[in-house]
Design a protein around this motif. Sequence first.
Motif, PDB file in Angstrom:
ATOM      1  N   GLU A 120       0.841  -1.192   0.000  1.00 39.65           N
ATOM      2  CA  GLU A 120       0.000   0.000   0.000  1.00 39.65           C
ATOM      3  C   GLU A 120       0.882   1.250   0.000  1.00 39.65           C
ATOM      4  O   GLU A 120       1.791   1.379   0.834  1.00 39.65           O
ATOM      5  CB  GLU A 120      -0.903  -0.015   1.235  1.00 39.65           C
ATOM      6  CG  GLU A 120      -1.972   1.058   1.253  1.00 39.65           C
ATOM      7  CD  GLU A 120      -2.876   0.919   2.457  1.00 39.65           C
ATOM      8  OE1 GLU A 120      -4.003   0.425   2.300  1.00 39.65           O
ATOM      9  OE2 GLU A 120      -2.445   1.299   3.561  1.00 39.65           O
ATOM     10  N   ASN A 145     -10.246   6.327 -11.373  1.00 35.42           N
ATOM     11  CA  ASN A 145     -10.243   5.493 -10.173  1.00 35.42           C
ATOM     12  C   ASN A 145     -11.393   5.880  -9.257  1.00 35.42           C
ATOM     13  O   ASN A 145     -11.728   7.066  -9.105  1.00 35.42           O
ATOM     14  CB  ASN A 145      -8.902   5.647  -9.450  1.00 35.42           C
ATOM     15  CG  ASN A 145      -8.741   4.679  -8.292  1.00 35.42           C
ATOM     16  OD1 ASN A 145      -9.262   4.898  -7.201  1.00 35.42           O
ATOM     17  ND2 ASN A 145      -8.021   3.605  -8.540  1.00 35.42           N
ATOM     18  N   TYR A 150     -11.713   6.155  -6.186  1.00 35.11           N
ATOM     19  CA  TYR A 150     -11.384   7.094  -5.103  1.00 35.11           C
ATOM     20  C   TYR A 150     -11.664   8.525  -5.536  1.00 35.11           C
ATOM     21  O   TYR A 150     -12.271   9.308  -4.794  1.00 35.11           O
ATOM     22  CB  TYR A 150      -9.916   6.934  -4.713  1.00 35.11           C
ATOM     23  CG  TYR A 150      -9.364   8.082  -3.884  1.00 35.11           C
ATOM     24  CD1 TYR A 150      -9.574   8.142  -2.505  1.00 35.11           C
ATOM     25  CD2 TYR A 150      -8.640   9.121  -4.485  1.00 35.11           C
ATOM     26  CE1 TYR A 150      -9.076   9.193  -1.756  1.00 35.11           C
ATOM     27  CE2 TYR A 150      -8.140  10.181  -3.737  1.00 35.11           C
ATOM     28  CZ  TYR A 150      -8.361  10.216  -2.374  1.00 35.11           C
ATOM     29  OH  TYR A 150      -7.874  11.268  -1.634  1.00 35.11           O
ATOM     30  N   TRP A 181      -3.985   9.923  -2.283  1.00 37.69           N
ATOM     31  CA  TRP A 181      -4.635   8.739  -2.854  1.00 37.69           C
ATOM     32  C   TRP A 181      -3.792   7.499  -2.565  1.00 37.69           C
ATOM     33  O   TRP A 181      -2.599   7.459  -2.856  1.00 37.69           O
ATOM     34  CB  TRP A 181      -4.813   8.935  -4.355  1.00 37.69           C
ATOM     35  CG  TRP A 181      -5.198   7.711  -5.131  1.00 37.69           C
ATOM     36  CD1 TRP A 181      -6.246   6.875  -4.906  1.00 37.69           C
ATOM     37  CD2 TRP A 181      -4.516   7.183  -6.278  1.00 37.69           C
ATOM     38  NE1 TRP A 181      -6.284   5.865  -5.839  1.00 37.69           N
ATOM     39  CE2 TRP A 181      -5.230   6.037  -6.698  1.00 37.69           C
ATOM     40  CE3 TRP A 181      -3.386   7.574  -6.991  1.00 37.69           C
ATOM     41  CZ2 TRP A 181      -4.844   5.269  -7.787  1.00 37.69           C
ATOM     42  CZ3 TRP A 181      -2.993   6.817  -8.087  1.00 37.69           C
ATOM     43  CH2 TRP A 181      -3.721   5.676  -8.480  1.00 37.69           C
ATOM     44  N   GLU A 183      -3.199   3.328  -2.978  1.00 29.50           N
ATOM     45  CA  GLU A 183      -3.490   2.111  -3.723  1.00 29.50           C
ATOM     46  C   GLU A 183      -2.394   1.082  -3.459  1.00 29.50           C
ATOM     47  O   GLU A 183      -1.367   1.381  -2.833  1.00 29.50           O
ATOM     48  CB  GLU A 183      -3.577   2.395  -5.232  1.00 29.50           C
ATOM     49  CG  GLU A 183      -4.977   2.754  -5.715  1.00 29.50           C
ATOM     50  CD  GLU A 183      -5.973   1.619  -5.594  1.00 29.50           C
ATOM     51  OE1 GLU A 183      -5.552   0.488  -5.229  1.00 29.50           O
ATOM     52  OE2 GLU A 183      -7.164   1.842  -5.850  1.00 29.50           O
TER      53      GLU A 183
END
Length: 401
Positions: free
Chosen positions: A19, A126, A128, A149, A151
């Motif tokens: 992450e 995306n 988000y 952000w 991912e």
Amino acid sequence: MSNKVPQIRFNGYSDAWEERKLIEVADYRNGKAHEKDISEDGYYIVVNSKFVSTNGLVKKYSDEMIAPLSKNEIAFVLSDVPNGRAIARTFLINEDNKYSLNQRIAGITPHADTNSYFLHSLMNRNHYFLRFDNGVSQTNLSKREVEKWVEFYPSYQEQQKIGSFFKQLDDTIALHQRKLDLLKEQKKGYLQKMLPKNGAKVPELRFAGFADAWEDRKLKDVTERVRSNDGRMDLPTLTMSASSGWLDQKDRFSGDISGKEKKNYTLLKKGELSYNHGNSKLAKYGVVFSLTNCEEALVPRVYHSFKALENTSADFIEYMFSTKLPDRELGKLVSSGARMDGLLNINYDDFMNIHISIPNYEEQILVSAFFRKLDETIALHQRKLELLKEQKKGFLQKMFV
């Protein structure tokens, strides 16, 4: 299965993805205003939201390189109207010294250990970023919102594999799109050349063995009105799509109607035609279409429904209306008051009295068969393109965490 690995991955990779925030894998910068430097003759392409959302098809140019973008950088749209289709779209820069970054577009520069095509595919629209669109006010993503952000990312080597896979898939989609666009342009060209221009008696291009001048006829001389309605409720309903002048079958059928509404519909049978005169947004003077892919359907009575008489091809009438041939006649009706609240309102008798140019029946059949075959080819390529896009959606869901 762990939520830190995708459902589908390449052989040889099994480590969990890590992450990371965007700021850990790429650098962010804002674009600059270009309004004073826009020029039709400019050399540099201004990367704005329209350019990104059309994948580079709609371009503006600048005389100055105000905010240079380099190859493998990513342009990212920060602002859009409510429910817009441009917000959070990405465009991967493919050339140095060509693109200049406009304001309200972010420039994303992947770090050395981040594959640009992987990040481009992951970042594009995306979920988000889409959450910031409330459907009411304009969306304006901030630098902070983008940089934080989060991912999941695999190793650089696995990113390369995934990026290469999606680049090949995107190239294939782009190739099919170009083929489809070329076919549509070819059809436009053939329509212009295989049907006479206004005032002409013969077309520029025609099949061998035909030399006679086309006849000037009123539409009522070769067609007659369709009024039937048997009250059935189990038939599909034809509705018009504003997406283009040509309608796909999926746009035409939208379900059944209730019993008390049946009086507002006309039963149309295969090969019969209908003219939507009540919505100028579909095309300049509306659209004529024929029922081709089912035996029966219902159309709103606001449409003028009619059928071809003997020795007249319904297909030919439909294709004739897809050109500018009837514009002069329909334009007269519009200018004489056949418009209400911005919409066309041509009555049936006036519509049937418009003049059209028509050849003998044998030539009608050949011309309409040619265009029907071309339409089938276009539809085939359209289905292939839609299938590829659906496949890409599936891979995006399964090859990313």
